[in-house]
Scaffold this motif. Sequence first.
Motif, PDB file in Angstrom:
ATOM      1  N   ARG A   4      58.226  84.960  32.272  1.00 51.35           N
ATOM      2  CA  ARG A   4      58.219  85.917  31.177  1.00 51.35           C
ATOM      3  C   ARG A   4      57.482  85.312  29.988  1.00 51.35           C
ATOM      4  O   ARG A   4      57.582  84.132  29.715  1.00 51.35           O
ATOM      5  CB  ARG A   4      59.638  86.274  30.756  1.00 51.35           C
ATOM      6  N   ILE A   5      56.740  86.141  29.287  1.00 52.86           N
ATOM      7  CA  ILE A   5      56.032  85.685  28.099  1.00 52.86           C
ATOM      8  C   ILE A   5      56.999  85.737  26.930  1.00 52.86           C
ATOM      9  O   ILE A   5      57.613  86.770  26.662  1.00 52.86           O
ATOM     10  CB  ILE A   5      54.793  86.553  27.835  1.00 52.86           C
ATOM     11  N   PRO A   7      58.604  85.897  23.193  1.00 48.97           N
ATOM     12  CA  PRO A   7      58.264  86.756  22.049  1.00 48.97           C
ATOM     13  C   PRO A   7      57.359  86.062  21.039  1.00 48.97           C
ATOM     14  O   PRO A   7      56.523  86.703  20.406  1.00 48.97           O
ATOM     15  CB  PRO A   7      59.621  87.088  21.427  1.00 48.97           C
ATOM     16  N   LYS A   9      54.926  84.071  21.619  1.00 52.51           N
ATOM     17  CA  LYS A   9      53.536  84.149  22.093  1.00 52.51           C
ATOM     18  C   LYS A   9      52.945  85.533  21.842  1.00 52.51           C
ATOM     19  O   LYS A   9      51.753  85.658  21.572  1.00 52.51           O
ATOM     20  CB  LYS A   9      53.442  83.826  23.584  1.00 52.51           C
ATOM     21  N   TRP A  10      53.762  86.557  21.915  1.00 51.00           N
ATOM     22  CA  TRP A  10      53.275  87.912  21.625  1.00 51.00           C
ATOM     23  C   TRP A  10      52.845  88.022  20.166  1.00 51.00           C
ATOM     24  O   TRP A  10      51.854  88.687  19.858  1.00 51.00           O
ATOM     25  CB  TRP A  10      54.338  88.958  21.946  1.00 51.00           C
ATOM     26  N   LYS A  11      53.574  87.375  19.262  1.00 54.71           N
ATOM     27  CA  LYS A  11      53.183  87.396  17.850  1.00 54.71           C
ATOM     28  C   LYS A  11      51.800  86.773  17.670  1.00 54.71           C
ATOM     29  O   LYS A  11      50.958  87.313  16.963  1.00 54.71           O
ATOM     30  CB  LYS A  11      54.202  86.646  17.000  1.00 54.71           C
ATOM     31  N   PHE A  13      49.508  86.533  19.941  1.00 54.91           N
ATOM     32  CA  PHE A  13      48.551  87.419  20.601  1.00 54.91           C
ATOM     33  C   PHE A  13      48.136  88.556  19.673  1.00 54.91           C
ATOM     34  O   PHE A  13      46.945  88.837  19.517  1.00 54.91           O
ATOM     35  CB  PHE A  13      49.165  87.977  21.891  1.00 54.91           C
ATOM     36  N   PHE A  14      49.096  89.208  19.024  1.00 57.51           N
ATOM     37  CA  PHE A  14      48.785  90.337  18.145  1.00 57.51           C
ATOM     38  C   PHE A  14      48.044  89.894  16.885  1.00 57.51           C
ATOM     39  O   PHE A  14      47.144  90.594  16.403  1.00 57.51           O
ATOM     40  CB  PHE A  14      50.047  91.121  17.800  1.00 57.51           C
ATOM     41  N   ASP A  69      50.562  78.524  22.105  1.00 61.42           N
ATOM     42  CA  ASP A  69      50.407  79.427  20.967  1.00 61.42           C
ATOM     43  C   ASP A  69      48.933  79.637  20.661  1.00 61.42           C
ATOM     44  O   ASP A  69      48.487  80.756  20.392  1.00 61.42           O
ATOM     45  CB  ASP A  69      51.115  78.871  19.729  1.00 61.42           C
ATOM     46  N   ALA A  72      47.405  81.849  23.365  1.00 59.95           N
ATOM     47  CA  ALA A  72      47.756  83.259  23.150  1.00 59.95           C
ATOM     48  C   ALA A  72      46.926  83.859  22.020  1.00 59.95           C
ATOM     49  O   ALA A  72      46.456  84.994  22.121  1.00 59.95           O
ATOM     50  CB  ALA A  72      49.246  83.394  22.850  1.00 59.95           C
ATOM     51  N   GLY A  76      44.211  86.879  22.445  1.00 63.47           N
ATOM     52  CA  GLY A  76      44.285  88.032  21.551  1.00 63.47           C
ATOM     53  C   GLY A  76      43.011  88.192  20.741  1.00 63.47           C
ATOM     54  O   GLY A  76      42.542  89.306  20.506  1.00 63.47           O
TER      55      GLY A  76
END
Length: 94
Positions: A4-5, A7, A9-11, A13-14, A69, A72, A76
């Motif tokens: 699972r990625i 959270p 890393k999603w920040k 990415f965005f 990080d 990601a 992104g």
Amino acid sequence: MIKRIMPDKWKHFFVGILMGAVLQVAGELVFPGRLLSATLMTLAVVVAVSYGFELLSLITGRGHYDIMDAVASIIGGITGMLLGGGIYHWVYLS
């Protein structure tokens, strides 16, 4: 196995998407008609900023150094470059 990625890393990415889109449009304004130059300059800045923040965390001891990080953010950033370049060409060149 699929991991699972996280959270965090999603920040990254965005934020990378926004950074790549803004820098791609700026690059195309700085290098009008030279798509390759604008793209290479933007990619270099995205990589430098993404890894630079992680390197700064490692050197100063503030924050958490995690190379994923930066990865990601770069992924992104490339996505944002595609979006920013597409929007720029759609708005200004169509």
